[in-house]
Write a protein that holds these residues in place. Structure first.
Motif, PDB file in Angstrom:
ATOM      1  N   GLU A 175     -10.224  -3.924   7.372  1.00  0.00           N
ATOM      2  CA  GLU A 175     -10.321  -2.481   7.561  1.00  0.00           C
ATOM      3  C   GLU A 175      -9.139  -1.754   6.910  1.00  0.00           C
ATOM      4  OE1 GLU A 175     -12.971  -0.504   9.321  1.00  0.00           O
ATOM      5  OE2 GLU A 175     -13.645  -2.343   8.346  1.00  0.00           O
ATOM      6  N   GLY A 176      -7.975  -2.392   6.908  1.00  0.00           N
ATOM      7  CA  GLY A 176      -6.830  -1.792   6.223  1.00  0.00           C
ATOM      8  C   GLY A 176      -7.078  -1.662   4.728  1.00  0.00           C
ATOM      9  N   LYS A 177      -7.694  -2.686   4.143  1.00  0.00           N
ATOM     10  CA  LYS A 177      -8.028  -2.612   2.723  1.00  0.00           C
ATOM     11  C   LYS A 177      -9.063  -1.515   2.466  1.00  0.00           C
ATOM     12  CE  LYS A 177      -8.419  -6.695   0.614  1.00  0.00           C
ATOM     13  NZ  LYS A 177      -8.845  -8.105   0.372  1.00  0.00           N
ATOM     14  N   ARG A 178     -10.040  -1.399   3.345  1.00  0.00           N
ATOM     15  CA  ARG A 178     -11.059  -0.358   3.179  1.00  0.00           C
ATOM     16  C   ARG A 178     -10.441   1.034   3.271  1.00  0.00           C
ATOM     17  NH1 ARG A 178     -15.545  -0.580   7.154  1.00  0.00           N
ATOM     18  NH2 ARG A 178     -16.769   0.563   5.599  1.00  0.00           N
ATOM     19  N   ALA A 179      -9.433   1.183   4.123  1.00  0.00           N
ATOM     20  CA  ALA A 179      -8.745   2.475   4.217  1.00  0.00           C
ATOM     21  C   ALA A 179      -8.111   2.836   2.880  1.00  0.00           C
ATOM     22  CB  ALA A 179      -7.681   2.431   5.315  1.00  0.00           C
ATOM     23  N   GLY A 180      -7.472   1.856   2.256  1.00  0.00           N
ATOM     24  CA  GLY A 180      -6.851   2.123   0.965  1.00  0.00           C
ATOM     25  C   GLY A 180      -7.848   2.414  -0.132  1.00  0.00           C
ATOM     26  N   ALA A 181      -9.038   1.810  -0.032  1.00  0.00           N
ATOM     27  CA  ALA A 181     -10.039   1.960  -1.093  1.00  0.00           C
ATOM     28  C   ALA A 181     -10.811   3.269  -1.013  1.00  0.00           C
ATOM     29  CB  ALA A 181     -11.022   0.783  -1.032  1.00  0.00           C
ATOM     30  N   MET A 182     -10.698   3.988   0.094  1.00  0.00           N
ATOM     31  CA  MET A 182     -11.516   5.189   0.276  1.00  0.00           C
ATOM     32  C   MET A 182     -10.926   6.394  -0.465  1.00  0.00           C
ATOM     33  SD  MET A 182     -10.527   6.592   4.109  1.00  0.00           S
ATOM     34  CE  MET A 182     -11.406   8.142   3.881  1.00  0.00           C
ATOM     35  N   VAL A 238       0.796  -1.219   0.000  1.00  0.00           N
ATOM     36  CA  VAL A 238       0.000   0.000   0.000  1.00  0.00           C
ATOM     37  C   VAL A 238       0.834   1.276   0.000  1.00  0.00           C
ATOM     38  CG1 VAL A 238      -1.916  -1.108   1.163  1.00  0.00           C
ATOM     39  CG2 VAL A 238      -0.172   0.002   2.520  1.00  0.00           C
ATOM     40  N   VAL A 239       2.128   1.168  -0.293  1.00  0.00           N
ATOM     41  CA  VAL A 239       2.939   2.381  -0.315  1.00  0.00           C
ATOM     42  C   VAL A 239       2.318   3.421  -1.237  1.00  0.00           C
ATOM     43  CG1 VAL A 239       5.178   3.318  -0.965  1.00  0.00           C
ATOM     44  CG2 VAL A 239       5.053   1.184   0.323  1.00  0.00           C
ATOM     45  N   ALA A 240       1.785   2.967  -2.370  1.00  0.00           N
ATOM     46  CA  ALA A 240       1.210   3.898  -3.345  1.00  0.00           C
ATOM     47  C   ALA A 240      -0.137   4.449  -2.919  1.00  0.00           C
ATOM     48  CB  ALA A 240       1.069   3.211  -4.700  1.00  0.00           C
ATOM     49  N   TRP A 241      -0.740   3.867  -1.898  1.00  0.00           N
ATOM     50  CA  TRP A 241      -2.060   4.333  -1.474  1.00  0.00           C
ATOM     51  C   TRP A 241      -2.010   5.777  -0.987  1.00  0.00           C
ATOM     52  CZ3 TRP A 241      -4.597   0.090   2.042  1.00  0.00           C
ATOM     53  CH2 TRP A 241      -4.674  -1.110   1.319  1.00  0.00           C
ATOM     54  N   PHE A 242      -0.879   6.178  -0.458  1.00  0.00           N
ATOM     55  CA  PHE A 242      -0.825   7.447   0.255  1.00  0.00           C
ATOM     56  C   PHE A 242      -0.023   8.502  -0.479  1.00  0.00           C
ATOM     57  CE2 PHE A 242      -1.756   4.027   3.118  1.00  0.00           C
ATOM     58  CZ  PHE A 242      -2.959   4.467   3.622  1.00  0.00           C
TER      59      PHE A 242
END
Length: 244
Positions: free
Chosen positions: A101-108, A18-22
């Motif tokens: 919940e971690g996946k949901r954080a990335g998807a928001m 998820v480095v790219a998520w942020f």
């Protein structure tokens, strides 16, 4: 029990890197993963069982993780949150719930330029870590933590746990070599390969360790269909290093 645990582990694996998520507020897309015929039968069976006993947290855990595995994150969240509310002291449920919940954080989508996403992810990862600490002798929970942090990486705030859990599992496999099913070992090896690849930077020693774990994994069985993206990345590393 192993069938349930494998579902949970594979779901945790797909939290992804998820480095790219942020890099901003844009959501990451978790593409839906097709169900096999057997998985569809399992979904239908569990839905029927829950319809007859809607308060069974074990059934909700298993179905919730199937949904999370296939990236139906909101369906998964509904079931896993209900299971967690009923049994908040069950560390397997806790780890499974916060992995999703971690996946949901990335998807928001985050209008706060990714700051709230990062807060949500870190909170979820803290909870996964606490589950591992609270159940430090439970290989199911520790394996969820290892896999999750292997793919979330440094942004999780707990990347170092991967290598603590690696040492713990080495000791476990030395003392009880038949305890972990082969499918679990393969997922663990792929996750450790990814972790050492992330850790390596320009370090050839860590790349060699990553390569060793990858080779162990693919020697056990073909890469699981649900893990093709990670296997392709690691396979490309093997080609680059001239090891394939």
């Amino acid at each position: 029990m192993f069938k349930k645990v494998l579902t949970i582990l594979i779901s945790s694996f797909f939290i992804g890197n998820v480095v790219a998520w942020f890099s901003g507020a844009a959501p990451i897309e978790f593409g839906k993963i097709a169900y096999s015929e057997g998985e569809m039968e399992q979904v239908e069976f569990l839905q029927q069982e829950i319809g007859e006993n809607s308060t069974d947290p074990d059934l909700m855990l298993e179905l919730g993780q199937l949904f999370s595995h296939h990236n139906e994150l909101e369906k998964a969240a509904h079931l896993l949150e209900a299971a967690y509310q009923q049994r908040p002291d069950d560390m397997l449920i806790r780890a499974a719930y916060y992995s999703n919940e971690g996946k949901r954080a990335g998807a928001m989508f985050d209008p706060a330029m990714g700051l709230y996403k990062l807060y949500r992810l870190r909170h979820a990862m803290d909870e996964v870590d606490q589950a591992g600490l609270s159940a430090d002798s439970d290989f199911n929970v520790r394996l969820i933590r290892l896999i999750t942090f292997s793919y979330v990486g440094e942004v999780s705030g707990h990347f170092e746990r991967v290598f603590e859990d690696e040492a713990w599992f080495k000791n476990l496999m030395d003392s009880e070599p038949d305890l972990l099913p082969a499918a679990m070992q393969q997922v663990m090896y792929l996750s450790l390969a990814n972790a050492y690849w992330v850790k390596a930077g320009e370090g050839t020693e860590d790349l060699a360790v990553a390569m060793d774990y990858y080779q162990k994994a693919i020697a056990m069985a073909p890469c699981p269909a649900t893990m093709q993206t990670s296997c392709e990345q690691l396979g490309q590393m093997a080609v680059t290093l001239g090891k394939s």
